[in-house]
Scaffold this active site. Structure first.
Site, mmCIF file in Angstrom:
data_model
loop_
_atom_site.group_PDB
_atom_site.id
_atom_site.type_symbol
_atom_site.label_atom_id
_atom_site.label_comp_id
_atom_site.label_asym_id
_atom_site.label_seq_id
_atom_site.Cartn_x
_atom_site.Cartn_y
_atom_site.Cartn_z
ATOM 1 N N ASP A 3 -20.611 -27.098 23.804
ATOM 2 C CA ASP A 3 -19.534 -27.753 23.076
ATOM 3 C C ASP A 3 -19.118 -26.983 21.825
ATOM 4 O O ASP A 3 -17.930 -26.931 21.487
ATOM 5 C CB ASP A 3 -19.954 -29.173 22.690
ATOM 6 C CG ASP A 3 -19.972 -30.112 23.887
ATOM 7 O OD1 ASP A 3 -19.323 -29.792 24.905
ATOM 8 O OD2 ASP A 3 -20.641 -31.160 23.817
ATOM 9 N N GLY A 4 -20.084 -26.372 21.132
ATOM 10 C CA GLY A 4 -19.754 -25.600 19.934
ATOM 11 C C GLY A 4 -18.837 -24.435 20.240
ATOM 12 O O GLY A 4 -17.873 -24.163 19.512
ATOM 13 N N ALA A 10 -20.276 -37.248 18.644
ATOM 14 C CA ALA A 10 -21.157 -36.191 18.153
ATOM 15 C C ALA A 10 -21.999 -36.704 16.978
ATOM 16 O O ALA A 10 -22.707 -37.706 17.110
ATOM 17 C CB ALA A 10 -20.317 -34.965 17.770
ATOM 18 N N TYR A 11 -21.919 -36.049 15.818
ATOM 19 C CA TYR A 11 -22.761 -36.398 14.663
ATOM 20 C C TYR A 11 -22.533 -37.836 14.211
ATOM 21 O O TYR A 11 -23.471 -38.552 13.851
ATOM 22 C CB TYR A 11 -22.456 -35.417 13.532
ATOM 23 C CG TYR A 11 -23.375 -35.469 12.328
ATOM 24 C CD1 TYR A 11 -24.555 -36.199 12.323
ATOM 25 C CD2 TYR A 11 -23.054 -34.755 11.168
ATOM 26 C CE1 TYR A 11 -25.390 -36.240 11.223
ATOM 27 C CE2 TYR A 11 -23.879 -34.782 10.052
ATOM 28 C CZ TYR A 11 -25.042 -35.524 10.082
ATOM 29 O OH TYR A 11 -25.855 -35.544 8.977
ATOM 30 N N SER A 12 -21.291 -38.279 14.237
ATOM 31 C CA SER A 12 -20.981 -39.644 13.815
ATOM 32 C C SER A 12 -21.743 -40.668 14.645
ATOM 33 O O SER A 12 -22.266 -41.660 14.120
ATOM 34 C CB SER A 12 -19.474 -39.897 13.917
ATOM 35 O OG SER A 12 -19.150 -41.227 13.575
ATOM 36 N N LEU A 13 -21.825 -40.441 15.950
ATOM 37 C CA LEU A 13 -22.571 -41.352 16.829
ATOM 38 C C LEU A 13 -24.049 -41.365 16.459
ATOM 39 O O LEU A 13 -24.682 -42.424 16.399
ATOM 40 C CB LEU A 13 -22.385 -40.922 18.281
ATOM 41 C CG LEU A 13 -23.108 -41.756 19.347
ATOM 42 C CD1 LEU A 13 -22.562 -43.174 19.380
ATOM 43 C CD2 LEU A 13 -22.985 -41.101 20.718
#
Length: 287
Positions: free
Chosen positions: A69-70, A179-182
């Site tokens: 993904d990155g 992503a990070y928020s999840l």
């Protein structure tokens, strides 16, 4: 058709996947465009090499990106500058943004034959002092090691929304909501919505929660405890980190970007099926 073929590295399966794609492309009236730095891995007279990635993408009709993904995010943002559609090909583990799984040449052929649709994704634009950033996933403000807990407020169109004491805050697009928020406790947001998710990182009150905000308008983040010289903070944009010392009156401003990432879809894909498959059922990570 000119097809740009990109990746950030050639580890694990990536090199073999790219060779299979090149072999598939060579069977059609298409040209493969690649960066010169990758020429030592490929012996093919039909490949056209470019020194500059912007010139390569500008010349292409579609962009194939092999990686995790990155890598897909990094290349997709560059493709957005020229309005080029992107096919993400999973060369990593999760591959949430990938349309095509490893060695799935059927989808490669569909794109070559122009049997696909394009799905546009919202991006964010941020301004911090004289610096500007563009994000497909998220913009994160976090305290540096040893710095005090952040005390900050978030406003929308100059109207105060909330105030937090926390280690930081994540501003995520619908794409970045998984992503990070999840991981920080934020909600999963349908990728087709026009919104921004604001998620506090390790908030110091039990009542602090994520907020889903409309994307039309400007968000402002004001940090209130930056007088101490040891209070260093950093901004992370789609995983790329920039350390920054803030002046007392510096404010981070976030708004919807005019640019859109265009992702290629080769078939009707149910967003929630992908969530169940990638984020719920795929709990084991190969290390």
């Amino acid at each position: 058709m000119n097809i740009a073929l990109l990746s950030k590295h050639f580890k694990n399966d990536v090199l073999d996947i790219m060779k299979c794609i090149i072999s598939e492309i060579s069977g059609y009236d298409c040209s493969t465009l690649m960066l010169s730095c990758s020429s030592r891995y490929f012996d093919n007279s039909k490949i056209i090499f470019f020194d500059d990635i912007n010139a390569l993408i500008k010349k292409s009709d579609v962009v194939f990106v092999v990686g995790g993904d990155g890598t897909i995010i990094h290349c997709a943002k560059k493709a957005a500058n020229f309005g080029k559609p992107v096919l993400g090909i999973n060369g990593g583990n999760l591959g949430f943004l990938a349309t095509c799984e490893k060695y799935d040449m059927l989808k490669i052929r569909q794109v070559i034959l122009k049997d696909y649709s394009v799905e546009e994704r919202l991006m964010l634009e941020a301004q911090w002092g004289n610096r500007r950033f563009t994000a497909l996933n998220d913009i994160v403000i976090n305290r540096d090691t040893g710095a005090s807990v952040l005390k900050y407020s978030v406003s929308r169109n100059e109207n105060l929304i909330c105030s937090y004491s926390a280690d930081g805050i994540i501003f995520a697009t619908p794409t970045g909501s998984t992503a990070y928020s999840l991981s920080a406790g934020g909600p999963v947001v349908d990728k087709n919505l026009e919104c921004i998710v604001a998620t506090p990182i390790c908030p110091h009150t039990l009542s602090s929660r994520s907020m889903v905000l409309g994307a039309d308008g400007e968000l402002s983040l004001n940090i209130h405890n930056i007088q101490n010289k040891n209070n260093k903070f950093f901004i992370s944009v789609d995983g790329e980190t920039f350390k920054q010392n803030l002046g007392e009156k510096e404010i981070l401003k976030i708004r919807k970007s005019k640019l859109r990432v265009k992702f290629i879809e080769t078939e009707s894909c149910n967003f929630y099926d992908k969530i169940n498959k990638k984020l719920i059922n795929n709990a084991t990570i190969n290390l």
